[in-house]
Design a protein around this motif. Sequence first.
Motif, PDB file in Angstrom:
ATOM      1  N   MET A 210      -4.544  -6.215  14.786  1.00 22.19           N
ATOM      2  CA  MET A 210      -5.251  -6.992  14.435  1.00 22.19           C
ATOM      3  C   MET A 210      -5.830  -8.463  13.688  1.00 22.19           C
ATOM      4  SD  MET A 210      -6.440  -3.224  12.785  1.00 22.19           S
ATOM      5  CE  MET A 210      -5.231  -3.261  11.560  1.00 22.19           C
ATOM      6  N   GLU A 211      -4.168  -8.347  14.318  1.00 29.34           N
ATOM      7  CA  GLU A 211      -4.675 -11.101  13.121  1.00 29.34           C
ATOM      8  C   GLU A 211      -5.594 -11.435  14.501  1.00 29.34           C
ATOM      9  OE1 GLU A 211      -3.760 -13.015  10.375  1.00 29.34           O
ATOM     10  OE2 GLU A 211      -3.468 -10.951  10.163  1.00 29.34           O
ATOM     11  N   PRO A 212      -5.377 -11.579  14.945  1.00 27.59           N
ATOM     12  CA  PRO A 212      -6.155 -12.803  15.946  1.00 27.59           C
ATOM     13  C   PRO A 212      -7.908 -12.187  15.754  1.00 27.59           C
ATOM     14  CG  PRO A 212      -4.877 -12.194  17.088  1.00 27.59           C
ATOM     15  CD  PRO A 212      -4.251 -11.478  15.874  1.00 27.59           C
ATOM     16  N   TYR A 213      -8.230 -10.563  15.369  1.00 23.92           N
ATOM     17  CA  TYR A 213      -9.582 -10.866  15.020  1.00 23.92           C
ATOM     18  C   TYR A 213      -9.731 -10.997  13.590  1.00 23.92           C
ATOM     19  CZ  TYR A 213      -8.993  -8.615  19.909  1.00 23.92           C
ATOM     20  OH  TYR A 213      -9.139  -9.178  21.211  1.00 23.92           O
ATOM     21  N   ARG A 214      -9.587 -11.245  12.983  1.00 19.45           N
ATOM     22  CA  ARG A 214      -9.411 -10.696  10.787  1.00 19.45           C
ATOM     23  C   ARG A 214     -10.458 -11.998  10.566  1.00 19.45           C
ATOM     24  NH1 ARG A 214      -4.482 -11.470   8.052  1.00 19.45           N
ATOM     25  NH2 ARG A 214      -6.964 -10.899   6.207  1.00 19.45           N
ATOM     26  N   ARG A 215     -10.213 -13.490  11.679  1.00 15.16           N
ATOM     27  CA  ARG A 215     -11.643 -14.482  11.733  1.00 15.16           C
ATOM     28  C   ARG A 215     -11.505 -14.977  12.570  1.00 15.16           C
ATOM     29  NH1 ARG A 215      -5.998 -14.554   8.993  1.00 15.16           N
ATOM     30  NH2 ARG A 215      -6.191 -14.321   6.609  1.00 15.16           N
ATOM     31  N   ASP A 216     -13.190 -16.330  12.208  1.00 13.26           N
ATOM     32  CA  ASP A 216     -13.791 -16.794  13.561  1.00 13.26           C
ATOM     33  C   ASP A 216     -12.999 -18.100  12.904  1.00 13.26           C
ATOM     34  OD1 ASP A 216     -15.353 -17.246  10.789  1.00 13.26           O
ATOM     35  OD2 ASP A 216     -16.618 -16.668  12.126  1.00 13.26           O
ATOM     36  N   ARG A 217     -13.485 -19.162  13.908  1.00 15.63           N
ATOM     37  CA  ARG A 217     -13.358 -20.939  12.955  1.00 15.63           C
ATOM     38  C   ARG A 217     -13.664 -21.127  12.057  1.00 15.63           C
ATOM     39  NH1 ARG A 217     -14.341 -25.471  17.834  1.00 15.63           N
ATOM     40  NH2 ARG A 217     -12.392 -26.655  17.056  1.00 15.63           N
ATOM     41  N   ALA A 218     -13.568 -20.663  11.481  1.00 16.34           N
ATOM     42  CA  ALA A 218     -13.684 -21.161   9.967  1.00 16.34           C
ATOM     43  C   ALA A 218     -12.802 -20.253   8.741  1.00 16.34           C
ATOM     44  CB  ALA A 218     -14.937 -20.266   8.841  1.00 16.34           C
TER      45      ALA A 218
ATOM     46  N   MET B  33       0.834  -0.989   0.287  1.00 12.77           N
ATOM     47  CA  MET B  33      -0.330  -0.165  -0.169  1.00 12.77           C
ATOM     48  C   MET B  33       0.892   1.486   0.007  1.00 12.77           C
ATOM     49  SD  MET B  33      -2.523   1.165   2.546  1.00 12.77           S
ATOM     50  CE  MET B  33      -4.367  -0.952   1.739  1.00 12.77           C
ATOM     51  N   GLY B  34       0.757   1.848  -0.345  1.00 13.68           N
ATOM     52  CA  GLY B  34       1.299   3.804  -1.355  1.00 13.68           C
ATOM     53  C   GLY B  34       1.427   4.614   0.322  1.00 13.68           C
ATOM     54  N   SER B  35       1.854   5.684   0.312  1.00 15.25           N
ATOM     55  CA  SER B  35       2.523   6.306   1.243  1.00 15.25           C
ATOM     56  C   SER B  35       0.971   7.035   1.201  1.00 15.25           C
ATOM     57  CB  SER B  35       3.415   6.987   0.751  1.00 15.25           C
ATOM     58  OG  SER B  35       3.629   7.791  -0.261  1.00 15.25           O
ATOM     59  N   GLY B  36       0.117   7.535   0.239  1.00 12.72           N
ATOM     60  CA  GLY B  36      -0.447   7.950   0.678  1.00 12.72           C
ATOM     61  C   GLY B  36      -2.451   7.657   1.114  1.00 12.72           C
ATOM     62  N   ALA B  37      -2.300   5.840   0.328  1.00 14.67           N
ATOM     63  CA  ALA B  37      -2.775   5.249   1.856  1.00 14.67           C
ATOM     64  C   ALA B  37      -2.971   5.320   2.615  1.00 14.67           C
ATOM     65  CB  ALA B  37      -2.779   3.697   0.288  1.00 14.67           C
ATOM     66  N   GLU B  38      -1.639   4.797   3.049  1.00 17.37           N
ATOM     67  CA  GLU B  38      -0.958   5.050   4.750  1.00 17.37           C
ATOM     68  C   GLU B  38      -1.657   6.411   5.335  1.00 17.37           C
ATOM     69  OE1 GLU B  38       3.021   4.034   3.867  1.00 17.37           O
ATOM     70  OE2 GLU B  38       3.133   1.884   4.247  1.00 17.37           O
TER      71      GLU B  38
ATOM     72  N   GLY C 133     -10.536  -9.757   5.053  1.00 18.27           N
ATOM     73  CA  GLY C 133      -9.625  -7.994   5.264  1.00 18.27           C
ATOM     74  C   GLY C 133      -8.713  -7.726   5.946  1.00 18.27           C
ATOM     75  N   VAL C 134      -7.655  -6.466   5.796  1.00 21.75           N
ATOM     76  CA  VAL C 134      -6.989  -6.026   7.116  1.00 21.75           C
ATOM     77  C   VAL C 134      -8.154  -5.286   7.395  1.00 21.75           C
ATOM     78  CG1 VAL C 134      -4.981  -5.150   7.540  1.00 21.75           C
ATOM     79  CG2 VAL C 134      -5.290  -6.932   5.839  1.00 21.75           C
ATOM     80  N   PRO C 135      -8.192  -5.099   8.724  1.00 21.08           N
ATOM     81  CA  PRO C 135      -9.598  -3.823   8.879  1.00 21.08           C
ATOM     82  C   PRO C 135      -8.389  -2.667   9.387  1.00 21.08           C
ATOM     83  CG  PRO C 135      -8.590  -5.438  10.629  1.00 21.08           C
ATOM     84  CD  PRO C 135      -8.350  -5.770   9.667  1.00 21.08           C
ATOM     85  N   LEU C 136      -9.665  -1.556   8.895  1.00 19.82           N
ATOM     86  CA  LEU C 136      -8.470  -0.386   9.509  1.00 19.82           C
ATOM     87  C   LEU C 136      -8.216  -0.570  10.254  1.00 19.82           C
ATOM     88  CD1 LEU C 136      -8.137   2.934   8.906  1.00 19.82           C
ATOM     89  CD2 LEU C 136     -10.834   3.259   9.541  1.00 19.82           C
ATOM     90  N   ALA C 137      -9.020  -0.942  11.788  1.00 19.40           N
ATOM     91  CA  ALA C 137      -9.197  -0.576  13.075  1.00 19.40           C
ATOM     92  C   ALA C 137      -9.835  -2.451  13.669  1.00 19.40           C
ATOM     93  CB  ALA C 137      -9.267   0.060  13.241  1.00 19.40           C
TER      94      ALA C 137
ATOM     95  N   ALA D 255     -13.382 -10.207   8.763  1.00 19.92           N
ATOM     96  CA  ALA D 255     -12.710  -9.237   8.733  1.00 19.92           C
ATOM     97  C   ALA D 255     -13.082  -8.360   7.381  1.00 19.92           C
ATOM     98  CB  ALA D 255     -11.477  -9.041   9.452  1.00 19.92           C
ATOM     99  N   VAL D 256     -13.809  -7.016   7.403  1.00 20.08           N
ATOM    100  CA  VAL D 256     -13.766  -6.614   5.551  1.00 20.08           C
ATOM    101  C   VAL D 256     -12.363  -5.317   5.815  1.00 20.08           C
ATOM    102  CG1 VAL D 256     -15.214  -4.959   4.621  1.00 20.08           C
ATOM    103  CG2 VAL D 256     -16.231  -6.577   5.449  1.00 20.08           C
ATOM    104  N   GLU D 257     -11.961  -5.507   4.202  1.00 20.21           N
ATOM    105  CA  GLU D 257     -10.495  -4.801   4.034  1.00 20.21           C
ATOM    106  C   GLU D 257     -11.424  -3.385   3.799  1.00 20.21           C
ATOM    107  OE1 GLU D 257      -7.046  -4.160   3.017  1.00 20.21           O
ATOM    108  OE2 GLU D 257      -7.893  -6.018   2.547  1.00 20.21           O
ATOM    109  N   GLY D 258     -10.119  -2.620   5.170  1.00 16.63           N
ATOM    110  CA  GLY D 258     -10.287  -1.290   5.122  1.00 16.63           C
ATOM    111  C   GLY D 258     -11.783  -0.933   6.698  1.00 16.63           C
ATOM    112  N   GLY D 259     -12.473  -1.834   6.874  1.00 17.84           N
ATOM    113  CA  GLY D 259     -13.735  -1.977   7.977  1.00 17.84           C
ATOM    114  C   GLY D 259     -12.328  -1.948   9.373  1.00 17.84           C
ATOM    115  N   ILE D 260     -14.035  -2.108   9.839  1.00 19.84           N
ATOM    116  CA  ILE D 260     -13.730  -2.332  11.356  1.00 19.84           C
ATOM    117  C   ILE D 260     -14.212  -3.511  11.955  1.00 19.84           C
ATOM    118  CG2 ILE D 260     -15.020  -1.001  13.894  1.00 19.84           C
ATOM    119  CD1 ILE D 260     -14.746   1.722  12.610  1.00 19.84           C
ATOM    120  N   VAL D 261     -14.147  -3.901  13.024  1.00 20.38           N
ATOM    121  CA  VAL D 261     -13.550  -5.291  13.858  1.00 20.38           C
ATOM    122  C   VAL D 261     -14.236  -5.029  14.702  1.00 20.38           C
ATOM    123  CG1 VAL D 261     -13.209  -8.037  14.794  1.00 20.38           C
ATOM    124  CG2 VAL D 261     -12.646  -6.436  12.752  1.00 20.38           C
TER     125      VAL D 261
END
Length: 467
Positions: free
Chosen positions: A32-40, A1-6, A46-50, A89-95
Motif C-alpha cells: 500500500m505504501e506507493p499509493y499513500r501520496r501523490d507527487r505533493a 495499533m493494538g490487537s483489537g484494532a488489528e 494516512g495509512v489506508p485500510l486497503a 490517503a485517509v487513515e483507515g480509508g480506501i485508496v
Amino acid sequence: MGSGAEHGESELHGALRAALGDVTVLAEPAAMEPYRRDRALDPDAGVPLAVVLPESTADVQAVMRWASAHGVPVTPRGSGTGLSGGATAVEGGIVLGTERMRAIRIDVDTRMAVVQPGLLNAEVKAAAAAHGLWYPPDPASFEICSIGGNAATNAGGLCCVKYGVTADYVLGAEVVLADGRAVALGGPRLKDVAGLSMLALFVGSEGTLGVITELTLRLLPAPPPARTVVAWFGSTERAAGAVVAIASRVRPSMLEYMDRLSVNAVEDVLGMGLRRDAAALVVARSDDQHPDGAEIAAMLRAFADHGALEAFEAEPAAGERFAQARRMAIPAVERLGPLLMEDVGVPLPMLADLITGVEAIAAARGVAIAFIAHAGDGNTHPLIVDDPGDPGHAARARLAYGEVMELAIRLGGTITGEHGVGRLKRPWLVDQIGEDLLGISRRVKRALDPDGILNPGVIFEADDGPA
C-alpha cells in the motif's frame, strides 16, 4: 495499533474482499505504501485500510456501495502525479486506484475517443495519432499523468494558450457516485444543452463528487507543423511585457516562460547551451500556415520592442529541444531540493506584477523560488525550493507558499490554474471565492456525497459532510 484494532481491520478486509469478488485488494503495508501520496508528498498522509484496483465501472460501483454502507472514506487516485495533495490517503480509508482501467476506442468518423481513466495522457495522444487525429491537452507530465486525473483537475498544459484545457475536450463522462450509482453525463454530441451542465461540475472536482470511470473526448485533426521562436531577456519585466504584447496581437500555439534559476537548473541536466546569464527565457510557437509567417514576425517584433538580448527562430530540431527544456523545468529544479509547487494564475496584464512580487517574497523570506509559466494564459508555476532538514527554512518556505497565493488573489488571479486545490491550497480557497460561493459548493458536495466519504479533506474540510 493494538490487537483489537488489528482484529477489526482483519474483519473489514475479509468483508471487503468478499464484497468485491475478483477485484484486486492490497492490504499489506509494503504493497500500500506507493499509493499513500501523490507527487505533493503530503507528510500527513494516512495509512489506508486497503488499496483497491478496479477494472470496470461495475467494480467501482461495488467499492463505493461497500464504502457507503460501512462509512469508509474513499480516495480516488490516477497515476499519482498530482501536485496539490489531491490523492492523499485517509487513515483507515480506501485508496481507489484506476491504473487498471485502460480501455480505449477511437471513432474516426466523429473524431472522438471513449477511454477509461487509467490510460496515460500520452497513450491517448498516441492512439489518436495512429488515426491521424490529435488530443491537444498536454500537461508537462503528459508521459506519466493519467487521463482520469487530467479530468479530475481540469489539467491544462503548454498548448492550452491556443487549444484550451481538458474541459474543452470532455464531451461526456460516466461517473460513479458515493452511493454506488453510475450516471452518464453528456455524451458523443458536439452540442447538447438539455438540463443543467452536470458534466462541467464534475470535470475539475478532484474526486470529491464522484469517481470518473469513462470519458468521451473530442479529438482534432493532426496539427500542422509548428515554428518556434526563442528570446532571451536581461530583465523579467521586459520578458513579461513581451509576453503580454504577443498575446494581445496573435494566438500562439505555445508561449512559455522560464526564469534564470529554472534555466540554470535545466542546463545542469541537459547541457544544451542555454544562456545562464539571462534573467528570463521565452519560448513561443506558431502553427499558423499563412505563407507570409505573420505570427512569427509579430512575435519577433514584440521581442525586439521589449529589448530582448537575443531573439531568433529556431530550426525544427532546436525548437523541439527548447520545448523539452521547458518540460524538464520542474524535475530539474527538484534536484535542488523538495518543492512546494504553486500554479497561481493572473490576468495577463498583471503578469509582470506577479513575477516581481514573487521575487520580492523570495528575497524577504530568504528562499529560492524558480518561476516558470504557461505565460500566454497567465498560468504560472512558482517553485519554492524547500529544505526540510532546516526547520527555520521550512517555516519560511511555507510562509512564502501562502504569500504567493495571497499575491495572486490581490492581483485578481487564482490560487490554482490547473493543479487543483487538493489539500495543500484549501486554506486559501475562501480568500479567493468568498464565503457565499464556498457555502454553495458545500451544499453541492453534501447533495452528492451526504456522508462525506469521497476524498475528504480535498477542496473542503474533512467534516463538510452532513449538515
